[in-house]
Design a protein around this motif. Sequence first.
Motif, PDB file in Angstrom:
ATOM      1  N   ARG A  53       6.182  10.297   4.620  1.00 10.33           N
ATOM      2  CA  ARG A  53       6.731  11.391   4.055  1.00 10.33           C
ATOM      3  C   ARG A  53       6.105  12.695   4.879  1.00 10.33           C
ATOM      4  O   ARG A  53       6.674  13.823   5.202  1.00 10.33           O
ATOM      5  CB  ARG A  53       6.048  11.550   2.442  1.00 10.33           C
ATOM      6  CG  ARG A  53       6.757  10.714   1.531  1.00 10.33           C
ATOM      7  CD  ARG A  53       6.748  11.159   0.229  1.00 10.33           C
ATOM      8  NE  ARG A  53       7.347  10.189  -0.572  1.00 10.33           N
ATOM      9  CZ  ARG A  53       6.896   8.765  -1.199  1.00 10.33           C
ATOM     10  NH1 ARG A  53       5.516   8.971  -1.015  1.00 10.33           N
ATOM     11  NH2 ARG A  53       7.631   8.251  -1.871  1.00 10.33           N
ATOM     12  N   ILE A  54       5.074  12.576   5.609  1.00  6.29           N
ATOM     13  CA  ILE A  54       4.304  13.307   6.207  1.00  6.29           C
ATOM     14  C   ILE A  54       4.945  13.679   7.500  1.00  6.29           C
ATOM     15  O   ILE A  54       5.067  14.760   8.158  1.00  6.29           O
ATOM     16  CB  ILE A  54       2.648  13.170   6.447  1.00  6.29           C
ATOM     17  CG1 ILE A  54       1.924  13.136   5.135  1.00  6.29           C
ATOM     18  CG2 ILE A  54       2.118  14.013   7.711  1.00  6.29           C
ATOM     19  CD1 ILE A  54       0.538  12.836   5.381  1.00  6.29           C
ATOM     20  N   ASP A  55       5.501  12.694   8.081  1.00  5.12           N
ATOM     21  CA  ASP A  55       6.435  12.686   9.379  1.00  5.12           C
ATOM     22  C   ASP A  55       7.771  13.199   9.163  1.00  5.12           C
ATOM     23  O   ASP A  55       8.616  13.185   9.863  1.00  5.12           O
ATOM     24  CB  ASP A  55       6.309  11.101   9.777  1.00  5.12           C
ATOM     25  CG  ASP A  55       5.068  10.896  10.277  1.00  5.12           C
ATOM     26  OD1 ASP A  55       4.275  11.698  10.748  1.00  5.12           O
ATOM     27  OD2 ASP A  55       4.775   9.442  10.681  1.00  5.12           O
ATOM     28  N   GLY A  56       7.923  13.467   7.804  1.00  6.01           N
ATOM     29  CA  GLY A  56       9.360  14.136   7.574  1.00  6.01           C
ATOM     30  C   GLY A  56      10.497  13.051   7.066  1.00  6.01           C
ATOM     31  O   GLY A  56      11.504  13.516   6.790  1.00  6.01           O
ATOM     32  N   ALA A  57      10.127  11.841   6.777  1.00  3.99           N
ATOM     33  CA  ALA A  57      11.229  10.771   6.212  1.00  3.99           C
ATOM     34  C   ALA A  57      11.431  10.848   5.006  1.00  3.99           C
ATOM     35  O   ALA A  57      10.449  11.459   3.883  1.00  3.99           O
ATOM     36  CB  ALA A  57      10.515   9.520   6.458  1.00  3.99           C
TER      37      ALA A  57
ATOM     38  N   PRO B 154       0.822  -1.097  -0.016  1.00 11.62           N
ATOM     39  CA  PRO B 154       0.008  -0.275  -0.092  1.00 11.62           C
ATOM     40  C   PRO B 154       0.860   1.255   0.078  1.00 11.62           C
ATOM     41  O   PRO B 154       1.780   1.439   0.837  1.00 11.62           O
ATOM     42  CB  PRO B 154      -0.889  -0.045   1.247  1.00 11.62           C
ATOM     43  CG  PRO B 154      -0.925  -1.582   1.502  1.00 11.62           C
ATOM     44  CD  PRO B 154       0.479  -2.257   1.094  1.00 11.62           C
ATOM     45  N   GLY B 155       0.724   2.126  -0.829  1.00  9.85           N
ATOM     46  CA  GLY B 155       1.112   3.244  -1.074  1.00  9.85           C
ATOM     47  C   GLY B 155       1.070   4.253   0.157  1.00  9.85           C
ATOM     48  O   GLY B 155       1.898   5.340   0.495  1.00  9.85           O
ATOM     49  N   GLU B 156      -0.008   4.069   0.900  1.00 11.79           N
ATOM     50  CA  GLU B 156      -0.379   4.731   2.115  1.00 11.79           C
ATOM     51  C   GLU B 156       0.847   4.940   3.196  1.00 11.79           C
ATOM     52  O   GLU B 156       1.186   6.053   3.904  1.00 11.79           O
ATOM     53  CB  GLU B 156      -1.656   4.535   3.051  1.00 11.79           C
ATOM     54  CG  GLU B 156      -2.686   4.809   1.950  1.00 11.79           C
ATOM     55  CD  GLU B 156      -3.045   3.902   0.810  1.00 11.79           C
ATOM     56  OE1 GLU B 156      -2.253   2.865   0.871  1.00 11.79           O
ATOM     57  OE2 GLU B 156      -4.075   4.150   0.234  1.00 11.79           O
ATOM     58  N   LEU B 157       1.704   3.656   3.287  1.00 14.47           N
ATOM     59  CA  LEU B 157       2.831   3.541   4.118  1.00 14.47           C
ATOM     60  C   LEU B 157       3.832   4.840   3.772  1.00 14.47           C
ATOM     61  O   LEU B 157       4.307   5.414   4.741  1.00 14.47           O
ATOM     62  CB  LEU B 157       3.245   2.278   4.172  1.00 14.47           C
ATOM     63  CG  LEU B 157       2.461   1.047   4.491  1.00 14.47           C
ATOM     64  CD1 LEU B 157       3.186  -0.230   4.443  1.00 14.47           C
ATOM     65  CD2 LEU B 157       2.062   1.269   6.090  1.00 14.47           C
ATOM     66  N   ALA B 158       4.179   4.827   2.543  1.00 19.01           N
ATOM     67  CA  ALA B 158       4.926   5.753   2.013  1.00 19.01           C
ATOM     68  C   ALA B 158       4.627   7.494   2.202  1.00 19.01           C
ATOM     69  O   ALA B 158       5.463   8.314   2.834  1.00 19.01           O
ATOM     70  CB  ALA B 158       5.477   5.782   0.657  1.00 19.01           C
ATOM     71  N   GLU B 159       3.158   7.416   2.059  1.00 20.06           N
ATOM     72  CA  GLU B 159       2.620   9.070   2.211  1.00 20.06           C
ATOM     73  C   GLU B 159       2.686   9.036   3.599  1.00 20.06           C
ATOM     74  O   GLU B 159       3.195  10.517   4.067  1.00 20.06           O
ATOM     75  CB  GLU B 159       1.219   9.112   1.605  1.00 20.06           C
ATOM     76  CG  GLU B 159       1.408   8.889   0.055  1.00 20.06           C
ATOM     77  CD  GLU B 159       1.879   9.729  -0.529  1.00 20.06           C
ATOM     78  OE1 GLU B 159       2.165  10.821  -0.162  1.00 20.06           O
ATOM     79  OE2 GLU B 159       2.476   9.590  -1.795  1.00 20.06           O
TER      80      GLU B 159
ATOM     81  N   ILE C  34      12.327   5.869   3.673  1.00 21.64           N
ATOM     82  CA  ILE C  34      11.290   4.914   3.532  1.00 21.64           C
ATOM     83  C   ILE C  34      11.590   3.659   3.023  1.00 21.64           C
ATOM     84  O   ILE C  34      10.882   2.533   3.250  1.00 21.64           O
ATOM     85  CB  ILE C  34      10.149   5.685   2.544  1.00 21.64           C
ATOM     86  CG1 ILE C  34       9.889   6.960   3.088  1.00 21.64           C
ATOM     87  CG2 ILE C  34       9.006   4.979   2.057  1.00 21.64           C
ATOM     88  CD1 ILE C  34       9.076   7.839   2.251  1.00 21.64           C
ATOM     89  N   TYR C  35      12.513   3.497   2.186  1.00 20.14           N
ATOM     90  CA  TYR C  35      12.840   2.360   1.546  1.00 20.14           C
ATOM     91  C   TYR C  35      13.656   1.393   2.718  1.00 20.14           C
ATOM     92  O   TYR C  35      12.978   0.334   2.581  1.00 20.14           O
ATOM     93  CB  TYR C  35      13.810   2.613   0.361  1.00 20.14           C
ATOM     94  CG  TYR C  35      15.042   1.624   0.051  1.00 20.14           C
ATOM     95  CD1 TYR C  35      14.598   0.533  -0.628  1.00 20.14           C
ATOM     96  CD2 TYR C  35      16.368   1.653   0.515  1.00 20.14           C
ATOM     97  CE1 TYR C  35      15.461  -0.462  -1.035  1.00 20.14           C
ATOM     98  CE2 TYR C  35      17.117   0.528   0.053  1.00 20.14           C
ATOM     99  CZ  TYR C  35      16.593  -0.590  -0.457  1.00 20.14           C
ATOM    100  OH  TYR C  35      17.639  -1.463  -0.754  1.00 20.14           O
TER     101      TYR C  35
END
Length: 279
Positions: free
Chosen positions: A176-180, A168-173, A185-186
Amino acid sequence: MTRSRTDRTLRTWLLSVLMWAIAVLFALPLLWMISASLKRNIDVFTLPVTWIPDPVRWVNYADVWAGDPPLMRYFANSLIVATVAVAGELFTSSLAGYAFARMRFKGRDRLFLLYIATSIVPTQLLLVPRFMFFQAVGLYDTLWALILPSMFTVFGTFLMRQHFSAVPGELAEAARIDGAGEWSIYWRIYLPMAKPVLAALAILGFVWSWNSYETPLIMLSTDENYTLPVGLTRFVDGDGGLAGGLSMAAATSSVVPMIIVFLVFQRQFLSALSRTGLK
């Protein structure tokens, strides 16, 4: 109801017998190799085949491991090449797979299709250019001439891309919101979730590298740098012919690492196949 259950039981038994027959058929070459490894050289290719050696020559294994040519050296070379190549393949394939699956950039899908299209080029056509390149840069007749090409594979990138696309792409999003960043992320989110696929890729990469014959034959010229597939041809008798018993003992020894690797990672391998939709 009873008849239906009986029919299902009969079909199950027939299918089981068929599967066992096929398994035995595929196991026959391995059983013959093990049997031949315990025979005298003159008894290996006699007809009809004698499955139980008489006499049993356990000394064949001692001769190939402690004698000349040095099987231990060939074994170590193959282990170095396979281990380093697999480690590099896992790293590059997972990075490329993540980029093609989760990073957005212009021409991403076209570039991926172009990259996949390179797989239609036969490996044999690349041997001469690789030979000339490694000779020019001074890596000819070194293990690096075998390791470097194996660290970048189309299949590995495809396999990892398929897996990362299903996450799921929501994990990356959320990350990113948390500043990663993309690397975090990878490395911290997507890579730990890919352990079954990485295990499957490690098994396949190890087997391909371990069994490679053409590339070492072209890229290596010194006996001490030979890997196992090339080194197995060095076991000859006093007349210069193939020493059947010794070569089969060496071949049997070379199969053991692949069996161990598969048994250790077989669950992850099957899990990865089911996740990526491969049959």
